[in-house]
Design a protein around this motif. Structure first.
Motif, mmCIF file in Angstrom:
data_model
loop_
_atom_site.group_PDB
_atom_site.id
_atom_site.type_symbol
_atom_site.label_atom_id
_atom_site.label_comp_id
_atom_site.label_asym_id
_atom_site.label_seq_id
_atom_site.Cartn_x
_atom_site.Cartn_y
_atom_site.Cartn_z
ATOM 1 N N ILE A 23 0.843 -1.184 0.000
ATOM 2 C CA ILE A 23 0.000 0.000 0.000
ATOM 3 C C ILE A 23 0.882 1.240 0.000
ATOM 4 O O ILE A 23 1.799 1.366 0.805
ATOM 5 N N TYR A 25 1.200 4.795 1.088
ATOM 6 C CA TYR A 25 0.587 5.484 2.231
ATOM 7 C C TYR A 25 0.996 6.946 2.248
ATOM 8 O O TYR A 25 2.168 7.271 2.088
ATOM 9 N N ARG A 26 0.030 7.830 2.422
ATOM 10 C CA ARG A 26 0.311 9.262 2.563
ATOM 11 C C ARG A 26 -0.717 9.839 3.524
ATOM 12 O O ARG A 26 -1.882 9.993 3.184
ATOM 13 N N SER A 27 -0.291 10.150 4.733
ATOM 14 C CA SER A 27 -1.225 10.639 5.755
ATOM 15 C C SER A 27 -1.380 12.153 5.695
ATOM 16 O O SER A 27 -0.640 12.848 5.010
ATOM 17 N N GLY A 99 -7.348 10.795 -0.852
ATOM 18 C CA GLY A 99 -6.886 9.577 -1.523
ATOM 19 C C GLY A 99 -7.842 9.056 -2.590
ATOM 20 O O GLY A 99 -7.522 8.101 -3.294
ATOM 21 N N TYR A 108 -3.296 7.116 -3.081
ATOM 22 C CA TYR A 108 -2.565 6.806 -1.864
ATOM 23 C C TYR A 108 -3.555 6.553 -0.736
ATOM 24 O O TYR A 108 -4.565 7.246 -0.623
ATOM 25 N N TRP A 109 -3.268 5.583 0.105
ATOM 26 C CA TRP A 109 -4.111 5.327 1.269
ATOM 27 C C TRP A 109 -3.751 6.346 2.333
ATOM 28 O O TRP A 109 -2.598 6.438 2.773
ATOM 29 N N GLY A 111 -4.868 6.567 5.465
ATOM 30 C CA GLY A 111 -4.906 6.060 6.831
ATOM 31 C C GLY A 111 -6.180 6.495 7.537
ATOM 32 O O GLY A 111 -6.755 7.546 7.241
#
Length: 155
Positions: A23, A25-27, A99, A108-109, A111
């Motif tokens: 995955i 990931y980008r918070s 996202g 991007y997920w 979170g």
């Protein structure tokens, strides 16, 4: 001889399959301001622009709904619902969750904490815009999960 060729090939296929499941990931970034409702976007606390669809009744709304779409969908999922509710005096705000759709970080997920933070910010912004109306959250699929987790969080 064939068994020796199958094992490396099987190993390669499995490695590629597992790699495809990683995955990206980008918070959410650090909060810089209070979220606001701009003309075509919800500006999140970290400044991310989340495209926003508004379905407003012609008079002061009886209630307000924040609509959250499901996985691999976007705010357009609530076009019919929003129009129906607006015709019955209920305002609807639907934004592309981080996202997804044309929202911040597509693909991007973000979170769960980011999705919940965006929803909590949307609730604050909508309450500021409509202090006289009760605010409700409507979520479909993943949006429902975000709504449930947010409803049980500390804020």
């Amino acid at each position: 001889m064939h068994r020796r060729l199958h094992r490396p090939l099987l190993t390669l296929v499995l490695a590629l399959a597992v790699g495809a499941c990683v995955i990206a990931y980008r918070s959410m970034g650090p909060a810089a301001s209070e979220p606001i409702l701009a003309s075509e976007a919800l500006i999140a606390a970290d400044g991310a622009r989340l495209p926003l669809r508004r379905f407003l009744p012609p008079t002061r709304p009886l209630a307000v709904v924040i609509a959250l779409h499901g996985m691999n969908d976007y705010s357009n999922a609530f076009t019919e619902t929003g129009a129906y509710l607006a015709a019955h005096g209920i305002a609807t705000y639907a934004y592309d969750q981080r996202g997804f759709g044309a929202g911040a970080g597509p693909g991007y997920w973000p979170g769960v904490p980011s999705l919940i933070g965006d929803l909590q910010g949307a609730v604050r912004a909508v309450r500021a815009a409509h202090p006289e109306a009760p605010v409700h959250v409507l979520g479909e699929s993943m949006g429902g999960a975000v709504a449930m987790v947010a409803a049980t969080s500390a804020e």
